[in-house]
Design an enzyme around this catalytic site. Structure first.
Site, mmCIF file in Angstrom:
data_model
loop_
_atom_site.group_PDB
_atom_site.id
_atom_site.type_symbol
_atom_site.label_atom_id
_atom_site.label_comp_id
_atom_site.label_asym_id
_atom_site.label_seq_id
_atom_site.Cartn_x
_atom_site.Cartn_y
_atom_site.Cartn_z
ATOM 1 N N ASP A 114 0.762 -1.212 0.094
ATOM 2 C CA ASP A 114 0.148 -0.120 -0.090
ATOM 3 C C ASP A 114 0.894 1.350 0.142
ATOM 4 O O ASP A 114 1.861 1.300 -0.894
ATOM 5 C CB ASP A 114 -1.017 -0.139 1.385
ATOM 6 C CG ASP A 114 -1.912 0.894 1.264
ATOM 7 O OD1 ASP A 114 -3.008 0.967 0.638
ATOM 8 O OD2 ASP A 114 -1.656 1.950 1.883
ATOM 9 N N TYR A 223 -1.611 11.258 1.098
ATOM 10 C CA TYR A 223 -2.314 10.957 -0.009
ATOM 11 C C TYR A 223 -2.233 12.797 -0.536
ATOM 12 O O TYR A 223 -2.086 12.770 -1.753
ATOM 13 C CB TYR A 223 -3.689 10.926 0.247
ATOM 14 C CG TYR A 223 -3.887 9.409 0.763
ATOM 15 C CD1 TYR A 223 -4.427 8.498 -0.495
ATOM 16 C CD2 TYR A 223 -3.557 8.690 1.831
ATOM 17 C CE1 TYR A 223 -4.528 7.137 -0.329
ATOM 18 C CE2 TYR A 223 -3.510 7.215 1.988
ATOM 19 C CZ TYR A 223 -4.079 6.596 0.998
ATOM 20 O OH TYR A 223 -4.170 5.225 1.108
ATOM 21 N N HIS A 281 -7.280 -6.676 -0.590
ATOM 22 C CA HIS A 281 -6.314 -5.649 -0.508
ATOM 23 C C HIS A 281 -5.232 -6.087 0.696
ATOM 24 O O HIS A 281 -4.184 -5.761 0.526
ATOM 25 C CB HIS A 281 -6.708 -4.092 -0.123
ATOM 26 C CG HIS A 281 -5.908 -3.201 0.162
ATOM 27 N ND1 HIS A 281 -4.737 -2.752 -0.788
ATOM 28 C CD2 HIS A 281 -5.449 -2.377 1.250
ATOM 29 C CE1 HIS A 281 -3.927 -1.794 -0.608
ATOM 30 N NE2 HIS A 281 -4.409 -1.614 0.818
#
Length: 307
Positions: A114, A223, A281
């Site tokens: 990730d 992010y 995930h």
């Protein structure tokens, strides 16, 4: 601390210990165990070193020194207000590896999941002499790869909504603060194929970390920085220099699928990998046997002679 206190009680009797180290002006928390050639593990959002707990035991049993680090803002590491661009975080990891003496015998093996894969790519591009082999798991490379297009719209939205959410100012903190456990319970159930792999006790550990002052802000900064104009430009500049070390790229069947290995074939000289079936995930927790076997096989190449 005994592994039995950190992991599943039957996983291993090997010793693991917590530590902290100053790196690039930030105090980073890590967990370490095993002996042999080092493997450095990087976690992602909204997790910590703890996401690697099952894989760590297996790598240590395979004869490796295993170090899982919380990058700045994650887990129990320091949470400064700034410095979440990948250039700075990669420099953190370089300083951390050098400070712990991991590089004393030469380049090391690194794996990221990730956001940890974002960091791993930047680290490999910015400090290629540090990394012998790089493994990346279930991530988009900011500015360099796109979400998969073969999922039904409802499932695609369920798996990708947080990219926009985490780029918003203030709102994630307003909505999540005080509701960390409920938020994480929903998130893990929504994105996992095997939600039982992340149980109530595991969620409680992640919720404790996410509830720490500044933790939600730090998570969103990753992010905001990675998908900013500057962050995308930095990754595109990195892409002009193909990674020289071998790369293993693994996607989850219900995650990015084959997208990561396809993206990395444009970014590195030597790429292998594919898709782990029946997995969501959270690959290191949902499929620890498959992930560990893939890492052991990939990292074992010519590593036995390293101390």
């Amino acid at each position: 601390m005994k592994a039995s206190a950190l992991f599943h009680p039957t996983a291993s009797s090997a010793d693991f210990r917590h530590g902290t180290a100053a790196a690039n002006g930030v105090r980073l928390h890590y967990v370490e165990g095993g002996a042999g050639a080092p493997v450095l593990l990087l976690p992602g959002w909204p997790q910590s070193w703890y996401a690697w707990r099952h894989v760590m035991v297996r790598l240590a049993e395979a004869g490796r020194r295993v170090i899982a680090v919380d990058p700045r803002g994650m887990g129990d590491s320091e949470r400064p207000a700034t410095g979440y661009d990948l250039t700075t975080v990669a420099a953190d990891i370089h300083a951390f590896a050098a400070g712990l003496g991991l590089l004393d015998a030469g380049p090391i093996d690194v794996a990221g999941h990730d956001v940890g894969a974002w960091i791993g790519y930047a680290y490999a591009a910015d400090w290629p002499g540090d990394i012998r082999r790089l493994a990346m798991m279930d991530a988009l490379v900011p500015g360099l790869s796109s979400p998969r297009s073969d999922l039904p719209p409802e499932e695609a939205n369920l798996r990708a909504w947080h990219f926009a959410f985490n780029r918003l100012d203030d709102l994630p903190e307003m909505l999540i603060t005080g509701r960390e456990r409920a938020f994480l319970t929903w998130l893990f159930r929504a994105k996992a194929v095997k939600p039982w792999a992340i149980g109530p006790g595991d969620i409680a550990e992640y919720a404790r970390q996410l509830a720490a002052p500044g933790a939600i802000r730090a998570a969103t900064r990753y992010y905001q920085e990675a998908f900013s104009t500057e962050g995308v430009a930095a990754n595109r500049a990195r892409s002009l220099r193909l990674l020289p070390m071998p790369v293993l790229a693994l996607g989850a069947e219900r995650g990015v699928g084959p997208g990561l290995v396809e993206a990395m074939r444009q970014l590195a000289v030597n790429v292998e990998g594919g898709v782990i079936a029946d997995c969501g995930h959270y690959m290191p927790e949902e499929s620890p046997d498959e992930v560990s076997a893939a890492l052991i096989r990939f990292f074992d190449h010519a590593a036995k002679q390293k101390p």
